[in-house]
Enzyme design. Structure first.
Site, PDB file in Angstrom:
ATOM      1  N   HIS A  13      -2.321   1.361  -1.791  1.00  0.00           N
ATOM      2  CA  HIS A  13      -2.753   2.578  -1.091  1.00  0.00           C
ATOM      3  C   HIS A  13      -2.964   2.261   0.384  1.00  0.00           C
ATOM      4  CE1 HIS A  13      -4.491   6.751  -1.569  1.00  0.00           C
ATOM      5  NE2 HIS A  13      -4.686   6.480  -0.293  1.00  0.00           N
ATOM      6  N   HIS A  15      -1.463   3.904   4.174  1.00  0.00           N
ATOM      7  CA  HIS A  15      -0.633   4.884   4.872  1.00  0.00           C
ATOM      8  C   HIS A  15      -0.001   4.262   6.120  1.00  0.00           C
ATOM      9  CE1 HIS A  15      -1.734   8.398   2.459  1.00  0.00           C
ATOM     10  NE2 HIS A  15      -2.929   7.842   2.373  1.00  0.00           N
ATOM     11  N   HIS A 199      -2.485  12.053  -4.356  1.00  0.00           N
ATOM     12  CA  HIS A 199      -3.915  11.937  -4.081  1.00  0.00           C
ATOM     13  C   HIS A 199      -4.678  12.932  -4.948  1.00  0.00           C
ATOM     14  CE1 HIS A 199      -2.547   9.701  -0.641  1.00  0.00           C
ATOM     15  NE2 HIS A 199      -3.735   9.639  -0.078  1.00  0.00           N
ATOM     16  N   GLU A 202     -11.025  12.712  -4.525  1.00  0.00           N
ATOM     17  CA  GLU A 202     -11.880  12.087  -3.512  1.00  0.00           C
ATOM     18  C   GLU A 202     -12.753  13.162  -2.877  1.00  0.00           C
ATOM     19  OE1 GLU A 202     -11.819   8.957   0.185  1.00  0.00           O
ATOM     20  OE2 GLU A 202     -10.234  10.466   0.173  1.00  0.00           O
ATOM     21  N   ASP A 280      -6.304   2.233   2.545  1.00  0.00           N
ATOM     22  CA  ASP A 280      -6.047   3.620   2.939  1.00  0.00           C
ATOM     23  C   ASP A 280      -5.601   3.709   4.399  1.00  0.00           C
ATOM     24  OD1 ASP A 280      -5.803   6.345   2.778  1.00  0.00           O
ATOM     25  OD2 ASP A 280      -7.858   6.734   2.179  1.00  0.00           O
ATOM     26  N   ASP A 281      -6.538   3.842   5.331  1.00  0.00           N
ATOM     27  CA  ASP A 281      -6.238   3.975   6.763  1.00  0.00           C
ATOM     28  C   ASP A 281      -7.141   3.045   7.563  1.00  0.00           C
ATOM     29  OD1 ASP A 281      -4.273   6.216   6.746  1.00  0.00           O
ATOM     30  OD2 ASP A 281      -5.957   7.347   5.926  1.00  0.00           O
TER      31      ASP A 281
END
Length: 339
Positions: A13, A15, A199, A202, A280-281
């Protein structure tokens, strides 16, 4: 305690734009004369409320970073650096997620954008030793027909190895769009052998997890942490063998939980869920992959044996070849034995 950076693992995961190094973002902003928001360059992780206004601020910052990616060279740099950073943290397999629509205007369309990322992934794999595969993702903020177009494009490059498309995702604000309207795009991807990796769960609760599971038939679920709030939903996820890509830094930055210790990591594992930690980011959330394992150790009291199990879960949930999985799993055993 064993060094978590040497623990073999898979990263499922991450991006594309959000993987950027802060220094790379600064370089690109200088090159293109872009003035960056202070929150992107102050070195502090985001802390936002879990509201539509909070997401809007997050999206504006993400868009500001994405606006600095304007050429094939920029795209190749991001992929290579993501692979280098993962390799330094023990990740033997990276499945990086990209929505090619965002970069298409600078490289001649969505097909060239995908091909650039795939070619960069092959080169980065050879250069770093970390296998880099790609998840093509659609956005909830665009029409479901756009998602079908992307699914058909992704299907043309389906495979399991470095520089191939291994999955199809759906990202952006979970509160946007009708999940059911994206089902046909995911059916196209599944027929091509791609993993379904939307996704869900969350920003929204277990009801959304149930909806995504029903409509999109995921193999993995991006986040899914809110399934812990309803044992029936969580049991269904476990029974279906759906892996959860849990990203503690994201959960805290987006205000889902006030602190990392509140992320229900232990509850998910104890229920039998397959959990693959992800960053994630990291550009916005300030923590890369090893940071998520450090959170599991520090905030949740995971032993090295339990951390090794998390790494094994990430490897098994990947779309890597059986040979790659055997090699990485053997490395996890060696990591434990060396302690």
């Amino acid at each position: 305690m064993r060094d978590l950076a040497t623990l073999p693992k898979a990263h499922l995961h991450l991006h594309f734009t959000g993987s950027m190094r802060p220094d790379t973002l600064r370089d690109l902003a200088t090159q293109y004369g872009v003035r960056l928001p202070h929150a992107l360059v102050d070195g502090d992780p985001l802390r936002l409320p879990p509201t539509e206004r909070g997401w809007f601020r997050f999206q504006r910052l993400y868009d500001a970073a994405r606006a600095c990616v304007r050429s094939e060279a920029d795209m190749r740099r991001i992929v290579l650096e993501a692979a280098q950073d993962d390799a330094a943290e023990g990740s033997g397999r990276l499945e990086i997620q990209v929505d090619p629509t965002s970069y298409a205007p600078f490289v001649g369309g969505i097909t060239p954008a995908v091909e650039i990322v795939l070619d960069a992934a092959r080169s980065a794999s050879a250069a770093t030793g970390t296998e880099v595969a790609v998840v093509v993702a659609a956005s909830r903020t665009r029409h479901p027909l756009d998602a079908r177009t992307l699914a058909r494009l992704a299907a043309q490059y389906a495979g399991e190895g470095a520089g191939e498309v291994v999955g199809f995702g759906l990202s952006n604000d979970e509160r946007r769009g009708d999940t059911a309207e994206f089902a046909r795009a995911f059916a196209i991807a599944r027929r091509a052998g791609l993993a379904s990796v939307p996704h869900g769960g969350e920003l929204l609760g277990p009801g959304h997890v149930h909806e995504v599971v029903r409509e999109l038939v995921p193999d993995r679920l991006g986040h899914g942490v809110r399934s812990a709030e309803d044992r029936r939903v969580l049991d269904d996820v476990v029974d279906r063998g759906i892996a959860l890509e849990v990203c503690p830094a994201s959960n805290v930055s987006l205000g889902v939980y006030e602190e990392a210790g509140q992320v229900p990591l232990g509850a998910l594992v104890d229920a039998g869920a397959q959990v693959a930690l992800g960053a994630d980011d990291p550009l916005l959330f300030g923590s890369r992959l090893v940071g998520q394992y450090e959170t599991a150790r520090r905030e949740h009291g995971f032993s090295d044996t339990e951390l090794a199990d998390l790494a094994r879960s990430s490897i098994r949930a990947s779309r890597a070849s059986s040979g790659t999985k055997r090699r990485l799993l053997a490395g996890v055993d060696d990591w434990l034995a060396a302690g």
